[in-house]
Design a protein around this motif. Sequence first.
Motif, PDB file in Angstrom:
ATOM      1  N   MET B  67       0.826  -1.205   0.000  1.00  0.00           N
ATOM      2  CA  MET B  67       0.000   0.000   0.000  1.00  0.00           C
ATOM      3  C   MET B  67       0.864   1.260   0.000  1.00  0.00           C
ATOM      4  O   MET B  67       0.517   2.275  -0.588  1.00  0.00           O
ATOM      5  CB  MET B  67      -0.914  -0.002   1.229  1.00  0.00           C
ATOM      6  CG  MET B  67      -1.836   1.192   1.294  1.00  0.00           C
ATOM      7  SD  MET B  67      -2.740   1.234   2.857  1.00  0.00           S
ATOM      8  CE  MET B  67      -1.449   1.746   3.980  1.00  0.00           C
ATOM      9  N   LEU B  68       2.022   1.147   0.650  1.00  0.00           N
ATOM     10  CA  LEU B  68       2.930   2.301   0.739  1.00  0.00           C
ATOM     11  C   LEU B  68       3.952   2.308  -0.391  1.00  0.00           C
ATOM     12  O   LEU B  68       4.929   3.055  -0.353  1.00  0.00           O
ATOM     13  CB  LEU B  68       3.632   2.281   2.098  1.00  0.00           C
ATOM     14  CG  LEU B  68       2.678   2.450   3.294  1.00  0.00           C
ATOM     15  CD1 LEU B  68       3.341   2.038   4.594  1.00  0.00           C
ATOM     16  CD2 LEU B  68       2.176   3.898   3.375  1.00  0.00           C
ATOM     17  N   GLY B  69       3.746   1.440  -1.378  1.00  0.00           N
ATOM     18  CA  GLY B  69       4.578   1.486  -2.577  1.00  0.00           C
ATOM     19  C   GLY B  69       5.835   0.636  -2.531  1.00  0.00           C
ATOM     20  O   GLY B  69       6.680   0.726  -3.419  1.00  0.00           O
ATOM     21  N   HIS B  70       5.968  -0.204  -1.504  1.00  0.00           N
ATOM     22  CA  HIS B  70       7.176  -1.030  -1.391  1.00  0.00           C
ATOM     23  C   HIS B  70       6.831  -2.481  -1.722  1.00  0.00           C
ATOM     24  O   HIS B  70       6.156  -3.166  -0.956  1.00  0.00           O
ATOM     25  CB  HIS B  70       7.738  -0.923   0.035  1.00  0.00           C
ATOM     26  CG  HIS B  70       9.042  -1.640   0.234  1.00  0.00           C
ATOM     27  ND1 HIS B  70      10.259  -1.101  -0.148  1.00  0.00           N
ATOM     28  CD2 HIS B  70       9.320  -2.856   0.748  1.00  0.00           C
ATOM     29  CE1 HIS B  70      11.223  -1.966   0.143  1.00  0.00           C
ATOM     30  NE2 HIS B  70      10.683  -3.033   0.688  1.00  0.00           N
ATOM     31  N   GLU B  71       7.303  -2.951  -2.901  1.00  0.00           N
ATOM     32  CA  GLU B  71       6.942  -4.307  -3.331  1.00  0.00           C
ATOM     33  C   GLU B  71       8.155  -5.176  -3.619  1.00  0.00           C
ATOM     34  O   GLU B  71       8.110  -6.063  -4.463  1.00  0.00           O
ATOM     35  CB  GLU B  71       6.047  -4.247  -4.587  1.00  0.00           C
ATOM     36  CG  GLU B  71       4.742  -3.514  -4.372  1.00  0.00           C
ATOM     37  CD  GLU B  71       3.685  -3.905  -5.396  1.00  0.00           C
ATOM     38  OE1 GLU B  71       3.417  -5.106  -5.573  1.00  0.00           O
ATOM     39  OE2 GLU B  71       3.131  -2.989  -6.032  1.00  0.00           O
ATOM     40  N   GLU B  72       9.259  -4.934  -2.952  1.00  0.00           N
ATOM     41  CA  GLU B  72      10.479  -5.712  -3.185  1.00  0.00           C
ATOM     42  C   GLU B  72      10.312  -7.153  -2.665  1.00  0.00           C
ATOM     43  O   GLU B  72       9.507  -7.401  -1.775  1.00  0.00           O
ATOM     44  CB  GLU B  72      11.653  -5.068  -2.441  1.00  0.00           C
ATOM     45  CG  GLU B  72      11.884  -3.611  -2.760  1.00  0.00           C
ATOM     46  CD  GLU B  72      12.210  -3.398  -4.230  1.00  0.00           C
ATOM     47  OE1 GLU B  72      13.006  -4.196  -4.762  1.00  0.00           O
ATOM     48  OE2 GLU B  72      11.647  -2.474  -4.838  1.00  0.00           O
ATOM     49  N   PRO B  73      11.107  -8.096  -3.225  1.00  0.00           N
ATOM     50  CA  PRO B  73      11.018  -9.492  -2.761  1.00  0.00           C
ATOM     51  C   PRO B  73      11.341  -9.643  -1.270  1.00  0.00           C
ATOM     52  O   PRO B  73      10.876 -10.575  -0.615  1.00  0.00           O
ATOM     53  CB  PRO B  73      12.072 -10.233  -3.599  1.00  0.00           C
ATOM     54  CG  PRO B  73      12.476  -9.302  -4.686  1.00  0.00           C
ATOM     55  CD  PRO B  73      12.082  -7.916  -4.308  1.00  0.00           C
ATOM     56  N   GLY B  74      12.130  -8.725  -0.709  1.00  0.00           N
ATOM     57  CA  GLY B  74      12.512  -8.800   0.703  1.00  0.00           C
ATOM     58  C   GLY B  74      11.336  -8.795   1.663  1.00  0.00           C
ATOM     59  O   GLY B  74      11.457  -9.278   2.792  1.00  0.00           O
ATOM     60  N   VAL B  75      10.182  -8.260   1.220  1.00  0.00           N
ATOM     61  CA  VAL B  75       9.027  -8.246   2.130  1.00  0.00           C
ATOM     62  C   VAL B  75       8.599  -9.664   2.487  1.00  0.00           C
ATOM     63  O   VAL B  75       8.115  -9.910   3.593  1.00  0.00           O
ATOM     64  CB  VAL B  75       7.798  -7.462   1.565  1.00  0.00           C
ATOM     65  CG1 VAL B  75       8.150  -5.990   1.367  1.00  0.00           C
ATOM     66  CG2 VAL B  75       7.281  -8.086   0.284  1.00  0.00           C
ATOM     67  N   LEU B  76       8.777 -10.604   1.563  1.00  0.00           N
ATOM     68  CA  LEU B  76       8.401 -11.987   1.861  1.00  0.00           C
ATOM     69  C   LEU B  76       9.302 -12.566   2.943  1.00  0.00           C
ATOM     70  O   LEU B  76       8.867 -13.340   3.792  1.00  0.00           O
ATOM     71  CB  LEU B  76       8.478 -12.853   0.601  1.00  0.00           C
ATOM     72  CG  LEU B  76       7.418 -12.560  -0.469  1.00  0.00           C
ATOM     73  CD1 LEU B  76       7.690 -13.377  -1.713  1.00  0.00           C
ATOM     74  CD2 LEU B  76       6.019 -12.850   0.068  1.00  0.00           C
ATOM     75  N   GLN B  77      10.576 -12.182   2.901  1.00  0.00           N
ATOM     76  CA  GLN B  77      11.492 -12.678   3.921  1.00  0.00           C
ATOM     77  C   GLN B  77      11.151 -12.076   5.291  1.00  0.00           C
ATOM     78  O   GLN B  77      11.165 -12.786   6.303  1.00  0.00           O
ATOM     79  CB  GLN B  77      12.933 -12.353   3.528  1.00  0.00           C
ATOM     80  CG  GLN B  77      13.924 -13.031   4.434  1.00  0.00           C
ATOM     81  CD  GLN B  77      15.292 -13.177   3.803  1.00  0.00           C
ATOM     82  OE1 GLN B  77      15.416 -13.651   2.665  1.00  0.00           O
ATOM     83  NE2 GLN B  77      16.307 -12.778   4.528  1.00  0.00           N
ATOM     84  N   ALA B  78      10.834 -10.789   5.315  1.00  0.00           N
ATOM     85  CA  ALA B  78      10.416 -10.169   6.577  1.00  0.00           C
ATOM     86  C   ALA B  78       9.128 -10.823   7.075  1.00  0.00           C
ATOM     87  O   ALA B  78       8.966 -11.074   8.279  1.00  0.00           O
ATOM     88  CB  ALA B  78      10.213  -8.667   6.384  1.00  0.00           C
ATOM     89  N   GLY B  79       8.222 -11.129   6.144  1.00  0.00           N
ATOM     90  CA  GLY B  79       6.981 -11.811   6.520  1.00  0.00           C
ATOM     91  C   GLY B  79       7.267 -13.197   7.087  1.00  0.00           C
ATOM     92  O   GLY B  79       6.654 -13.619   8.083  1.00  0.00           O
ATOM     93  N   ALA B  80       8.189 -13.900   6.460  1.00  0.00           N
ATOM     94  CA  ALA B  80       8.568 -15.234   6.955  1.00  0.00           C
ATOM     95  C   ALA B  80       9.133 -15.141   8.371  1.00  0.00           C
ATOM     96  O   ALA B  80       8.883 -16.010   9.216  1.00  0.00           O
ATOM     97  CB  ALA B  80       9.580 -15.878   6.008  1.00  0.00           C
ATOM     98  N   ALA B  81       9.880 -14.071   8.651  1.00  0.00           N
ATOM     99  CA  ALA B  81      10.424 -13.871  10.007  1.00  0.00           C
ATOM    100  C   ALA B  81       9.290 -13.756  11.024  1.00  0.00           C
ATOM    101  O   ALA B  81       9.337 -14.373  12.101  1.00  0.00           O
ATOM    102  CB  ALA B  81      11.306 -12.620  10.043  1.00  0.00           C
ATOM    103  N   ASP B 136      18.768 -10.253   7.847  1.00  0.00           N
ATOM    104  CA  ASP B 136      19.500 -10.675   6.657  1.00  0.00           C
ATOM    105  C   ASP B 136      19.451  -9.603   5.559  1.00  0.00           C
ATOM    106  O   ASP B 136      18.421  -8.948   5.354  1.00  0.00           O
ATOM    107  CB  ASP B 136      18.875 -11.974   6.152  1.00  0.00           C
ATOM    108  CG  ASP B 136      19.632 -12.552   4.982  1.00  0.00           C
ATOM    109  OD1 ASP B 136      20.560 -13.332   5.217  1.00  0.00           O
ATOM    110  OD2 ASP B 136      19.311 -12.192   3.824  1.00  0.00           O
ATOM    111  N   ALA B 137      20.551  -9.466   4.853  1.00  0.00           N
ATOM    112  CA  ALA B 137      20.672  -8.412   3.844  1.00  0.00           C
ATOM    113  C   ALA B 137      19.583  -8.487   2.776  1.00  0.00           C
ATOM    114  O   ALA B 137      19.222  -7.467   2.178  1.00  0.00           O
ATOM    115  CB  ALA B 137      22.056  -8.471   3.201  1.00  0.00           C
ATOM    116  N   ALA B 138      19.037  -9.679   2.515  1.00  0.00           N
ATOM    117  CA  ALA B 138      18.021  -9.813   1.470  1.00  0.00           C
ATOM    118  C   ALA B 138      16.688  -9.169   1.861  1.00  0.00           C
ATOM    119  O   ALA B 138      15.830  -8.941   1.009  1.00  0.00           O
ATOM    120  CB  ALA B 138      17.796 -11.294   1.140  1.00  0.00           C
ATOM    121  N   THR B 139      16.490  -8.862   3.139  1.00  0.00           N
ATOM    122  CA  THR B 139      15.208  -8.289   3.578  1.00  0.00           C
ATOM    123  C   THR B 139      15.041  -6.842   3.130  1.00  0.00           C
ATOM    124  O   THR B 139      13.954  -6.426   2.718  1.00  0.00           O
ATOM    125  CB  THR B 139      15.083  -8.392   5.120  1.00  0.00           C
ATOM    126  OG1 THR B 139      14.990  -9.783   5.465  1.00  0.00           O
ATOM    127  CG2 THR B 139      13.852  -7.678   5.641  1.00  0.00           C
TER     128      THR B 139
END
Lengths: 307, 307
Positions: B67-81, B136-139
Amino acid sequence: MAPQIPFEARLAGAARSVERVLERFLAEDARPGEIARPPRLVAAMRHAVLSGGKRLRPFLLVESARMLGHEEPGVLQAGAALELLHCYSLVHDDLPAMDDDDLRRGKPTVHRGFDEATAILAGDALQALAFELMADAATHQDGAVRSELVVGLARASGLGGMVGGQMLDLAAEGRYGASALGENDIRRLQAMKTGALLAFSVEAGAILAQANAAARIRLEDFGRALGAAFQIADDLLDREASTAAMGKSTGKDREKGKATLVDVLGLEEARRERDRLVSEACAALDGFGRAADVLRVAARFVAVRKS
Amino acid sequence: MAPQIPFEARLAGAARSVERVLERFLAEDARPGEIARPPRLVAAMRHAVLSGGKRLRPFLLVESARMLGHEEPGVLQAGAALELLHCYSLVHDDLPAMDDDDLRRGKPTVHRGFDEATAILAGDALQALAFELMADAATHQDGAVRSELVVGLARASGLGGMVGGQMLDLAAEGRYGASALGENDIRRLQAMKTGALLAFSVEAGAILAQANAAARIRLEDFGRALGAAFQIADDLLDREASTAAMGKSTGKDREKGKATLVDVLGLEEARRERDRLVSEACAALDGFGRAADVLRVAARFVAVRKS
């Protein structure tokens, strides 16, 4: 502290500094952003953390960072994070389903002084607090450094490190079927269970100091050898020392059939191996010259300590 | 996914994406830098994490960031955390010394499927892995963002958040002396036990998107109201639903004398309070216009879900 201060005074001084940080983060009042701190839980966490201890891991971190020229106040906070992580692991390790210990540092373990549920939760909250302190802005001005510390702490303490080593240790008791560990199995188990966090304590100093790759590799070699020497010293103490000096029940590991290098190698050969590891640890520091003297003394201290 | 995709398909799609990340980090083989992964421990962790679940917290994070315009793959890793953190809390909550549950999502709890020691260690290792993934750097490319996520996750889940709430919940059973919780005590307990991590799921999306203060405050208000609505919905389910639909023993909270808002307010008033909280959550999103539609539907979904 000046380098000429005797080692034990230096170790005690670092412990006091780190305890001030621990005391602050384990205060009874909620901090900004927290909803409340349940008094029973804070009391259990304080019991687990503020009942003494050499604070060896923070000391190794502070001295590694200092050797590399990094003496900011944030090192104490990073050291406190290591200590919180270490203390959580002791609380859970002592639980009835794990090692079932009644005493720790001469005092009741958390589940004996409080109860089992409180001990589980206190350990959980200590782990979270460890990561909070490591990532907190006061630890280092560079966010990438803080993140690297968090990743390193998580790997050293998780599935492929400390907790994994605890799992292998339980399996070595024969809980999950027959178990006959050879020398290499035992070395691997111990490198995970105690070695990984000790080695990371030294590595964390290098991360904080943003040291170059060569310095980091030397410190990693030092940390690995130190961790292995520490564990043999621990096993020798378990065999030799009285309960009074250790503040916990000794000889217990043997009773449970836990395999140690002392069993596999015999007392004499184990002592030789411990001394060999201390030499190896010291040799890894050659490139740092006299600046590494405190770490060299620390390696010897770790190996011949009486408690 | 395009915004016009039906909500449940969208939720399921996010769950699948997050599960691919979880699967990767919970692989049986050790990753670089790890010494070894004990098979029994990995199996217990996989059982805890990969046995289904709506993956609601990762969904809230991914949708807030989007919603705030951030759609990078790292969001999935943060979600997994977030999901790893949530799963560890369930494993420990189910332990005999805690809620003593045999079933979770229709399958044996970890200590029933494995044993108590393995469940304690699996929970511990899942918590460490949660912090590793977050840092992790990928986040996220910015280390300061990653550190802020770690601090937020630690606070939401620790002494002053989730674990503190679990402690209050045990005390509410009368384990540590007589307990008579009023409405405000229950609200505070629940804001800590389940609310804090749900609210942080939304806040984490704002941190990842490096949103401005105004947007963050709106999302915090949304997250708080959503978390409270979630808990009333859970208590209503516990009162109404069959064991089959919940995949765990229901009515159990009542048996244990756990106080809920449903007890204090009565069924009808509790339903009205839940609906009021959903409206409050949606109102907090007013400033975002249509971009917030998915989160509005999520708030309603959370409140009227059947499992």
